[in-house]
Design a protein around this motif. Structure first.
Motif, PDB file in Angstrom:
ATOM      1  N   GLY A 153       0.860  -1.267   0.070  1.00 23.78           N
ATOM      2  CA  GLY A 153       0.042   0.102   0.026  1.00 23.78           C
ATOM      3  C   GLY A 153       0.911   1.106  -0.095  1.00 23.78           C
ATOM      4  O   GLY A 153       1.975   0.988   0.379  1.00 23.78           O
ATOM      5  N   ILE A 154       0.199   2.560  -0.138  1.00 20.93           N
ATOM      6  CA  ILE A 154       1.052   3.631  -0.402  1.00 20.93           C
ATOM      7  C   ILE A 154       0.215   4.713   0.467  1.00 20.93           C
ATOM      8  O   ILE A 154      -0.944   4.517   0.715  1.00 20.93           O
ATOM      9  CB  ILE A 154       1.333   4.228  -1.610  1.00 20.93           C
ATOM     10  N   GLY A 155       1.067   5.903   0.809  1.00 22.11           N
ATOM     11  CA  GLY A 155       0.507   6.939   1.471  1.00 22.11           C
ATOM     12  C   GLY A 155      -0.499   6.593   2.691  1.00 22.11           C
ATOM     13  O   GLY A 155       0.063   5.844   3.545  1.00 22.11           O
ATOM     14  N   SER A 212      -5.631  -0.915  -0.276  1.00 12.75           N
ATOM     15  CA  SER A 212      -5.993   0.456  -0.987  1.00 12.75           C
ATOM     16  C   SER A 212      -7.306   0.662  -0.794  1.00 12.75           C
ATOM     17  O   SER A 212      -8.221  -0.061  -1.259  1.00 12.75           O
ATOM     18  CB  SER A 212      -5.421  -0.135  -2.554  1.00 12.75           C
ATOM     19  N   LYS A 213      -7.634   2.006  -0.539  1.00 13.34           N
ATOM     20  CA  LYS A 213      -9.070   2.341  -0.460  1.00 13.34           C
ATOM     21  C   LYS A 213      -9.681   2.021  -1.608  1.00 13.34           C
ATOM     22  O   LYS A 213     -10.779   1.640  -1.643  1.00 13.34           O
ATOM     23  CB  LYS A 213      -9.059   3.673   0.034  1.00 13.34           C
ATOM     24  N   THR A 214      -9.045   2.774  -2.957  1.00  8.73           N
ATOM     25  CA  THR A 214      -9.760   2.745  -4.219  1.00  8.73           C
ATOM     26  C   THR A 214      -9.590   1.464  -4.957  1.00  8.73           C
ATOM     27  O   THR A 214     -10.383   1.059  -5.970  1.00  8.73           O
ATOM     28  CB  THR A 214      -9.144   3.709  -4.991  1.00  8.73           C
ATOM     29  N   PHE A 215      -8.268   0.665  -4.608  1.00  6.79           N
ATOM     30  CA  PHE A 215      -8.060  -0.487  -5.320  1.00  6.79           C
ATOM     31  C   PHE A 215      -7.682  -0.148  -6.982  1.00  6.79           C
ATOM     32  O   PHE A 215      -7.726  -0.956  -7.834  1.00  6.79           O
ATOM     33  CB  PHE A 215      -8.951  -1.605  -5.383  1.00  6.79           C
ATOM     34  N   THR A 216      -7.171   1.192  -7.121  1.00  8.06           N
ATOM     35  CA  THR A 216      -6.960   1.552  -8.483  1.00  8.06           C
ATOM     36  C   THR A 216      -5.408   2.260  -8.599  1.00  8.06           C
ATOM     37  O   THR A 216      -5.063   2.514  -9.405  1.00  8.06           O
ATOM     38  CB  THR A 216      -7.961   2.668  -8.936  1.00  8.06           C
ATOM     39  N   GLY A 272     -11.085   9.095   5.743  1.00  4.61           N
ATOM     40  CA  GLY A 272     -10.303   9.566   4.815  1.00  4.61           C
ATOM     41  C   GLY A 272      -8.902   8.621   4.581  1.00  4.61           C
ATOM     42  O   GLY A 272      -8.499   8.097   5.742  1.00  4.61           O
ATOM     43  N   GLY A 273      -8.149   8.588   3.506  1.00  3.64           N
ATOM     44  CA  GLY A 273      -7.113   7.462   3.635  1.00  3.64           C
ATOM     45  C   GLY A 273      -6.048   7.851   4.437  1.00  3.64           C
ATOM     46  O   GLY A 273      -5.471   6.715   5.204  1.00  3.64           O
ATOM     47  N   ARG A 274      -5.728   9.014   4.702  1.00  4.15           N
ATOM     48  CA  ARG A 274      -4.772   9.567   5.468  1.00  4.15           C
ATOM     49  C   ARG A 274      -5.193   9.039   6.971  1.00  4.15           C
ATOM     50  O   ARG A 274      -4.418   9.212   8.108  1.00  4.15           O
ATOM     51  CB  ARG A 274      -4.160  10.757   5.289  1.00  4.15           C
TER      52      ARG A 274
HETATM   53  O1  LIG Z   1      -5.401   3.489  -0.590  1.00  4.14           O
HETATM   54  P1  LIG Z   1      -5.319   3.992  -1.988  1.00  4.14           P
HETATM   55  O2  LIG Z   1      -6.698   4.227  -2.561  1.00  4.14           O
HETATM   56  O3  LIG Z   1      -4.515   3.033  -2.575  1.00  4.14           O
HETATM   57  O4  LIG Z   1      -4.677   5.324  -2.035  1.00  4.14           O
HETATM   58  C1  LIG Z   1      -3.379   5.801  -1.587  1.00  4.14           C
HETATM   59  C2  LIG Z   1      -3.154   7.042  -1.000  1.00  4.14           C
HETATM   60  O5  LIG Z   1      -2.967   7.779  -2.226  1.00  4.14           O
HETATM   61  C3  LIG Z   1      -3.525   9.259  -1.682  1.00  4.14           C
HETATM   62  O6  LIG Z   1      -4.742   9.375  -2.474  1.00  4.14           O
HETATM   63  C4  LIG Z   1      -2.396  10.130  -1.802  1.00  4.14           C
HETATM   64  O7  LIG Z   1      -1.202  10.076  -1.392  1.00  4.14           O
HETATM   65  C5  LIG Z   1      -3.916   8.748  -0.259  1.00  4.14           C
HETATM   66  O8  LIG Z   1      -4.925   9.876   0.084  1.00  4.14           O
HETATM   67  C6  LIG Z   1      -4.152   7.819  -0.023  1.00  4.14           C
HETATM   68  O9  LIG Z   1      -3.879   7.258   1.082  1.00  4.14           O
END
Ligand SMILES: O=P(O)(O)OC[C@H]1O[C@](O)(CO)[C@@H](O)[C@@H]1O
Length: 405
Positions: A153-155, A212-216, A272-274
């Motif tokens: 995962g990132i962010g 991944s929140k979006t899985f994209t 929110g992802g963060r």
């Molecule tokens: O969880 P995702 O959808 O893969 O996004 C990863 C991250 O990318 C961002 O959109 C930008 O860093 C964050 O808000 C989010 O945590």
């Protein structure tokens, strides 16, 4: 709904601007010699002491900041968040990460529906799954116990869990419960990060968690495909269901990727992802490593500070005080940066986590209604653990105000 009139047009804002000139005439040494001032600038909650006496401020400054917060309807805005109102106006969503750690019997409504039972349904599923993996009731495709976990995962889907994992690595109870297990994080698309993550691990005994929140997210999906290949080429494509699970709000894409939706752990678009470390994003990998009981204590700590934030008066409210001091330093005194220097090595990854949480939220150039703002609204966060951090970072940044936690 609270008024969205511009706060910088109020008399209180102008008064604070004028106050900057006064306070700048006073040396910090002089401010520190006022015992009453210093005593009132130490606030404690839940064993956390905030000492902000080394800020360039006096009691007058702080009173003016409380008044500004009232004029900005801060209390009303906090209540609107806890009440599940759609305060994220750009995405038209509630902001309810506080529900992720709310006690099981609490009620937090979003669009007239209590979201707490949904939260606990996922937490119960994580408790059950992590216990089965840890006990060996859930095994890999060749019948071996899964003792190692790679979280991709990132962010926000990476930095919060990494921070908590690093902190728990020095906790005696957590160390004992993690004996014989490894948790690793794969974030970078540089093949070296993949090589480091899989180095020394056997696909037969490894579980991969795609977060991944979006899985994209391109980077995460590339790494997920790489590790799917690592597993399939060693154990056959049918092994993926036993060795890969997911955390996401997008369960359709999880299934399309080839992960059994029964092995997916949901969260919601109101997180929110963060701010997602208290959702399955953090709770699943951390429970696999340390057991759910340890992670539940972390959730209880977060819930405790939520209640404090919601109900403590501003002068005793740690998050409110830190927020107001940030406004004072950035928007009035014009300090552009904030150094985060944890002297506890366990908090080694605190600065990167706060960089994501704060800088992805603050620093907007316009008001909530899109009006350009004539002042800065967020600081640049940076940091390293002490004692190394100050040696590296402070020489170029002239010493500024400081508070200690
Ligand atoms: O969880 P995702 O959808 O893969 O996004 C990863 C991250 O990318 C961002 O959109 C930008 O860093 C964050 O808000 C989010 O945590």
């Amino acid at each position: 709904m609270a008024s969205s009139s511009l706060i910088y047009e109020t008399g209180l804002w102008k008064d604070l601007r004028a106050h900057v000139e006064d306070i700048k005439k006073t040396h910090l040494r002089e401010l520190m010699s006022d015992t009453e001032r210093c005593k009132s600038m130490m606030v404690e909650f839940d064993g956390i002491l905030l000492d902000y006496s080394r800020q360039i401020s006096n009691l007058d400054t702080v009173t003016k900041l409380y008044n500004l917060a009232e004029a900005a309807h801060l209390k009303e805005k906090i209540n609107r968040m806890f009440n599940g109102e759609r305060i994220n106006s750009t995405e038209n969503r509630p902001v309810l990460h506080i529900a992720l750690r709310a006690p099981r019997d609490s009620v937090i409504n979003s669009d007239g529906k209590n979201v707490v039972p949904d939260v606990w349904q996922v937490l119960d599923k994580i408790r059950d799954f992590s216990e089965r993996v840890r006990s060996g009731a859930w095994v890999g495709a060749t019948g071996k116990v899964l003792k190692d976990v790679i979280a991709i995962g990132i962010g926000g889907s990476f930095l919060g869990p990494l921070f908590v994992h690093t902190a728990l690595q020095t906790d005696p109870e957590a160390i004992e419960l993690a004996r014989g297990r490894q948790l690793r994080f794969l974030a970078n698309v540089d093949p070296i990060d993949v090589a480091r993550n899989i180095g020394g691990l056997n696909p037969e005994t490894t579980l991969v968690v795609v977060v991944s929140k979006t899985f994209t997210t391109a980077e995460t999906m590339l790494n997920a495909r790489t590790l799917r290949e690592w597993i399939s080429s060693a154990l056959g494509p049918q092994a993926v269901t036993k060795h890969m699970v997911a955390v996401s709000t997008n369960l359709t894409l999880v299934e399309k990727f080839g992960i059994d939706p029964n092995n997916a752990f949901a969260f919601w678009d109101w997180v929110g992802g963060r701010y997602s470390v208290c959702s399955a994003v953090g709770v699943l990998p951390l429970s696999l490593q340390y057991g759910f009981s340890v992670v539940e204590k972390f959730l209880k700590g977060a819930s405790s500070i939520d209640q404090h934030f919601k109900s403590a008066p501003f002068e005793k409210n740690l998050p409110v005080l830190l927020g107001l001091l940030s406004v004072w330093n950035v928007s009035f005194l014009g300090y552009p940066a904030r150094a985060i220097l944890p002297y506890s090595q366990a908090l080694e990854k605190f600065a990167p986590h706060i960089q994501q949480v704060s800088m992805e939220s603050n620093g907007k150039g316009v008001s909530i209604d899109g009006v350009p703002l004539p002042y800065e609204t967020g600081e640049i966060d940076f940091g390293e653990p002490g004692t190394n951090g100050p040696t590296q970072l402070l020489p170029i940044n002239s010493p500024g105000p400081c508070h200690t936690l």
